[in-house]
Design a protein around this motif. Structure first.
Motif, PDB file in Angstrom:
ATOM      1  N   VAL A   1     -33.457  -8.319  14.143  1.00 55.11           N
ATOM      2  CA  VAL A   1     -33.904  -9.662  14.510  1.00 55.11           C
ATOM      3  C   VAL A   1     -34.864 -10.147  13.432  1.00 55.11           C
ATOM      4  O   VAL A   1     -35.163  -9.417  12.484  1.00 55.11           O
ATOM      5  N   GLN A   2     -35.337 -11.357  13.575  1.00 58.26           N
ATOM      6  CA  GLN A   2     -36.212 -11.924  12.555  1.00 58.26           C
ATOM      7  C   GLN A   2     -37.413 -11.019  12.300  1.00 58.26           C
ATOM      8  O   GLN A   2     -38.233 -10.767  13.183  1.00 58.26           O
ATOM      9  N   GLY A   3     -37.487 -10.507  11.079  1.00 60.08           N
ATOM     10  CA  GLY A   3     -38.602  -9.655  10.681  1.00 60.08           C
ATOM     11  C   GLY A   3     -38.669  -8.319  11.376  1.00 60.08           C
ATOM     12  O   GLY A   3     -39.664  -7.597  11.237  1.00 60.08           O
ATOM     13  N   GLY A   4     -37.658  -7.947  12.142  1.00 62.64           N
ATOM     14  CA  GLY A   4     -37.758  -6.719  12.926  1.00 62.64           C
ATOM     15  C   GLY A   4     -36.441  -5.973  13.098  1.00 62.64           C
ATOM     16  O   GLY A   4     -35.360  -6.466  12.776  1.00 62.64           O
ATOM     17  N   TYR A   5     -36.586  -4.780  13.644  1.00 63.31           N
ATOM     18  CA  TYR A   5     -35.478  -3.839  13.822  1.00 63.31           C
ATOM     19  C   TYR A   5     -35.441  -3.404  15.280  1.00 63.31           C
ATOM     20  O   TYR A   5     -36.479  -3.091  15.878  1.00 63.31           O
ATOM     21  N   LEU A   6     -34.235  -3.399  15.874  1.00 62.32           N
ATOM     22  CA  LEU A   6     -34.101  -2.969  17.265  1.00 62.32           C
ATOM     23  C   LEU A   6     -33.570  -1.548  17.386  1.00 62.32           C
ATOM     24  O   LEU A   6     -34.146  -0.722  18.092  1.00 62.32           O
ATOM     25  N   THR A   7     -32.454  -1.249  16.709  1.00 63.64           N
ATOM     26  CA  THR A   7     -31.834   0.071  16.869  1.00 63.64           C
ATOM     27  C   THR A   7     -30.696   0.230  15.883  1.00 63.64           C
ATOM     28  O   THR A   7     -30.437  -0.649  15.045  1.00 63.64           O
ATOM     29  N   GLU A   8     -29.982   1.363  15.988  1.00 60.99           N
ATOM     30  CA  GLU A   8     -28.717   1.594  15.286  1.00 60.99           C
ATOM     31  C   GLU A   8     -27.652   1.881  16.337  1.00 60.99           C
ATOM     32  O   GLU A   8     -27.760   2.856  17.081  1.00 60.99           O
TER      33      GLU A   8
ATOM     34  N   THR B   1     -30.419  -1.737  26.727  1.00 62.83           N
ATOM     35  CA  THR B   1     -31.531  -0.799  26.899  1.00 62.83           C
ATOM     36  C   THR B   1     -32.834  -1.589  26.822  1.00 62.83           C
ATOM     37  O   THR B   1     -32.838  -2.780  26.478  1.00 62.83           O
ATOM     38  N   ILE B   2     -33.952  -0.945  27.118  1.00 64.17           N
ATOM     39  CA  ILE B   2     -35.250  -1.609  27.007  1.00 64.17           C
ATOM     40  C   ILE B   2     -35.489  -2.052  25.572  1.00 64.17           C
ATOM     41  O   ILE B   2     -35.990  -3.148  25.311  1.00 64.17           O
ATOM     42  N   ARG B   3     -35.112  -1.205  24.634  1.00 63.67           N
ATOM     43  CA  ARG B   3     -35.328  -1.519  23.222  1.00 63.67           C
ATOM     44  C   ARG B   3     -34.362  -2.596  22.722  1.00 63.67           C
ATOM     45  O   ARG B   3     -34.727  -3.449  21.921  1.00 63.67           O
ATOM     46  N   ARG B   4     -33.114  -2.537  23.175  1.00 66.44           N
ATOM     47  CA  ARG B   4     -32.073  -3.486  22.769  1.00 66.44           C
ATOM     48  C   ARG B   4     -31.556  -4.195  24.016  1.00 66.44           C
ATOM     49  O   ARG B   4     -30.628  -3.745  24.667  1.00 66.44           O
ATOM     50  N   GLN B   5     -32.133  -5.333  24.307  1.00 69.08           N
ATOM     51  CA  GLN B   5     -31.779  -6.055  25.533  1.00 69.08           C
ATOM     52  C   GLN B   5     -30.569  -6.961  25.280  1.00 69.08           C
ATOM     53  O   GLN B   5     -30.627  -8.182  25.414  1.00 69.08           O
ATOM     54  N   ALA B   6     -29.499  -6.315  24.912  1.00 76.10           N
ATOM     55  CA  ALA B   6     -28.233  -7.007  24.644  1.00 76.10           C
ATOM     56  C   ALA B   6     -27.094  -6.021  24.882  1.00 76.10           C
ATOM     57  O   ALA B   6     -27.177  -4.852  24.482  1.00 76.10           O
TER      58      ALA B   6
ATOM     59  N   PRO C   1     -34.598 -14.146  17.967  1.00 73.96           N
ATOM     60  CA  PRO C   1     -34.464 -15.011  16.790  1.00 73.96           C
ATOM     61  C   PRO C   1     -33.703 -14.296  15.674  1.00 73.96           C
ATOM     62  O   PRO C   1     -33.937 -13.121  15.384  1.00 73.96           O
ATOM     63  N   ALA C   2     -32.764 -14.994  15.053  1.00 70.80           N
ATOM     64  CA  ALA C   2     -32.003 -14.483  13.907  1.00 70.80           C
ATOM     65  C   ALA C   2     -31.402 -13.106  14.183  1.00 70.80           C
ATOM     66  O   ALA C   2     -31.527 -12.178  13.393  1.00 70.80           O
ATOM     67  N   PHE C   3     -30.701 -13.009  15.305  1.00 70.11           N
ATOM     68  CA  PHE C   3     -30.077 -11.741  15.727  1.00 70.11           C
ATOM     69  C   PHE C   3     -28.963 -11.345  14.762  1.00 70.11           C
ATOM     70  O   PHE C   3     -28.158 -12.169  14.343  1.00 70.11           O
ATOM     71  N   GLU C   4     -28.919 -10.048  14.451  1.00 68.86           N
ATOM     72  CA  GLU C   4     -27.923  -9.549  13.487  1.00 68.86           C
ATOM     73  C   GLU C   4     -27.376  -8.189  13.912  1.00 68.86           C
ATOM     74  O   GLU C   4     -28.112  -7.337  14.419  1.00 68.86           O
ATOM     75  N   ILE C   5     -26.081  -8.002  13.686  1.00 68.74           N
ATOM     76  CA  ILE C   5     -25.469  -6.675  13.698  1.00 68.74           C
ATOM     77  C   ILE C   5     -24.946  -6.421  12.291  1.00 68.74           C
ATOM     78  O   ILE C   5     -24.223  -7.249  11.737  1.00 68.74           O
ATOM     79  N   LEU C   6     -25.323  -5.286  11.714  1.00 66.94           N
ATOM     80  CA  LEU C   6     -24.908  -4.944  10.355  1.00 66.94           C
ATOM     81  C   LEU C   6     -23.767  -3.930  10.419  1.00 66.94           C
ATOM     82  O   LEU C   6     -23.944  -2.806  10.899  1.00 66.94           O
ATOM     83  N   ALA C   7     -22.587  -4.331   9.961  1.00 68.94           N
ATOM     84  CA  ALA C   7     -21.439  -3.429   9.886  1.00 68.94           C
ATOM     85  C   ALA C   7     -21.423  -2.769   8.510  1.00 68.94           C
ATOM     86  O   ALA C   7     -21.740  -3.409   7.503  1.00 68.94           O
ATOM     87  N   SER C   8     -21.036  -1.494   8.455  1.00 66.53           N
ATOM     88  CA  SER C   8     -21.064  -0.773   7.181  1.00 66.53           C
ATOM     89  C   SER C   8     -19.818   0.076   7.005  1.00 66.53           C
ATOM     90  O   SER C   8     -19.190   0.512   7.978  1.00 66.53           O
ATOM     91  N   ALA C   9     -19.453   0.312   5.744  1.00 67.98           N
ATOM     92  CA  ALA C   9     -18.309   1.149   5.406  1.00 67.98           C
ATOM     93  C   ALA C   9     -18.676   2.022   4.214  1.00 67.98           C
ATOM     94  O   ALA C   9     -19.431   1.586   3.329  1.00 67.98           O
ATOM     95  N   TYR C  10     -18.144   3.255   4.174  1.00 69.66           N
ATOM     96  CA  TYR C  10     -18.460   4.224   3.133  1.00 69.66           C
ATOM     97  C   TYR C  10     -17.162   4.869   2.650  1.00 69.66           C
ATOM     98  O   TYR C  10     -16.307   5.231   3.456  1.00 69.66           O
ATOM     99  N   LEU C  11     -17.044   5.019   1.331  1.00 65.45           N
ATOM    100  CA  LEU C  11     -15.801   5.474   0.755  1.00 65.45           C
ATOM    101  C   LEU C  11     -15.954   6.801   0.018  1.00 65.45           C
ATOM    102  O   LEU C  11     -17.064   7.208  -0.324  1.00 65.45           O
TER     103      LEU C  11
END
Length: 337
Positions: free
Chosen positions: A95-102, A124-129, A156-166
């Motif tokens: 989120v804006q300026g912050g981190y919720l979880t992985e 969860t309490i930490r990730r209310q989504a 605010p400014a919610f994000e999910i970061l998708a990642s891939a590794y080769l």
């Protein structure tokens, strides 16, 4: 005589239909509930999606043994630095300026199907989504991901970061806008280590607002701190890795991808960034209100495309046509008692 020929023809038709039934009904995926493991096999790719978070990799979704069948090439980073992450996963929730979880280290609910697997992370309490991801494997070489998010509070400014590794030997590429100010005409570039970006992670935003999100402090929180090198704005929300003629391509909807990331080519043994051989899609980046439902899709394609920009653009346009009918928001109904 004519009647005998007719009977023989009917028998032959029945035999053809009978022998084709197993092929038609054969599943693309096989779920092993004891191992929490999905084996998938398409015409051009095969692999394992292991979901046992108690396993050595300690991830809730871990791709390994991913093979490009026509060439026999290993695509996933098995036995290498990023073997614990696997080929593809959903990494951070920010989120804006912050981190919720992985998400990749949280245990979801699984719902297997003949062509994939749906994973649901309850709030969860930490990730209310509530986050739901439906993996669908499509012929001949496609891994589709449909993503739903239901927020229980305002982020605010919610994000999910998708990642891939080769696996080793793959080199990254992205598409940037030929002109920084003007029409978004995509130009393919390769990313190589240089003093200006050494030790930081190259990201290519959609626009100035996306660039601001990348540097708002969200990535300096959580388990792994990292900094971004802000590049040119992207021309397509698509990044890829190539080895010989085989490309592993990750793409998303332009409305929902605010930045694309790809590591540079460099000293993979001594340089952590180069050693990751990773791609990223920064999803959403918008304010999510309590009770709001949002949805988007991303796609990975692995095939013999020879890093050809025209083929990449064709794959991207096909993806856009496939998802354009899917709504980007949905109504969250009250739970019936």
């Amino acid at each position: 005589m004519k009647q005998n020929k007719t009977i023989k023809g009917q028998i032959l038709l029945v035999l053809v239909l009978f022998t084709s039934i197993p092929c038609m009904s054969q599943s693309l995926c096989t779920w092993n509930p004891e191992k929490k493991e999905l084996a998938f096999s398409l015409s051009e790719i095969s692999g394992i999606l292991n979901c046992d978070i108690t396993a050595k990799h300690a991830k809730s979704h871990h791709f390994s043994n991913v093979i490009h069948k026509p060439t026999g090439m290993l695509v996933s980073p098995d036995g290498e630095r990023m073997a614990g992450a696997g080929m593809l996963n959903f990494f951070r929730v920010l989120v804006q300026g912050g981190y919720l979880t992985e998400l990749r280290v949280e245990d979801p609910v699984f719902e297997p199907s003949a062509d994939g697997l749906t994973m649901t992370w309850m709030p969860t309490i930490r990730r209310q989504a509530k986050v739901k991801v439906q993996f669908t494997f499509r012929e001949p070489n496609i891994i589709d991901m449909d993503i739903w998010v239901e927020t229980l509070t305002t982020y605010p400014a919610f994000e999910i970061l998708a990642s891939a590794y080769l696996s080793p030997g793959f080199e990254s590429g992205v598409y940037v806008a030929k002109e920084e100010f003007g029409a978004t005409d995509p130009e393919q570039i390769r990313i190589a280590d240089q003093p200006m970006i050494h030790g930081v992670w190259p990201f290519f935003p959609r626009d100035e607002a996306g660039a601001n999100l990348l540097t708002d402090g969200r990535h300096q929180n959580g388990r792994c701190f990292w900094r971004m090198a802000i590049g040119r704005r992207y021309g397509m929300p698509l990044a890829f890795f190539s080895k010989n003629s085989v490309d592993a391509i990750l793409m998303g909807r332009p409305e929902d991808v605010y930045a694309v990331g790809a590591t540079y080519k460099g000293d993979e043994i001594n340089d952590n960034v180069a050693g990751h051989r990773s791609l990223y899609l920064s999803l959403f980046g918008e304010d999510f209100k309590a009770g709001e439902g949002r949805r988007t899709q991303i796609r990975m394609v692995i095939g013999d495309f020879g890093s050809n920009p025209e083929k990449h653009k064709e794959l991207y346009q096909t993806f856009l046509r496939d998802v354009e009918w899917k709504p980007r928001s949905f109504t969250i109904n009250p739970v019936e008692k």
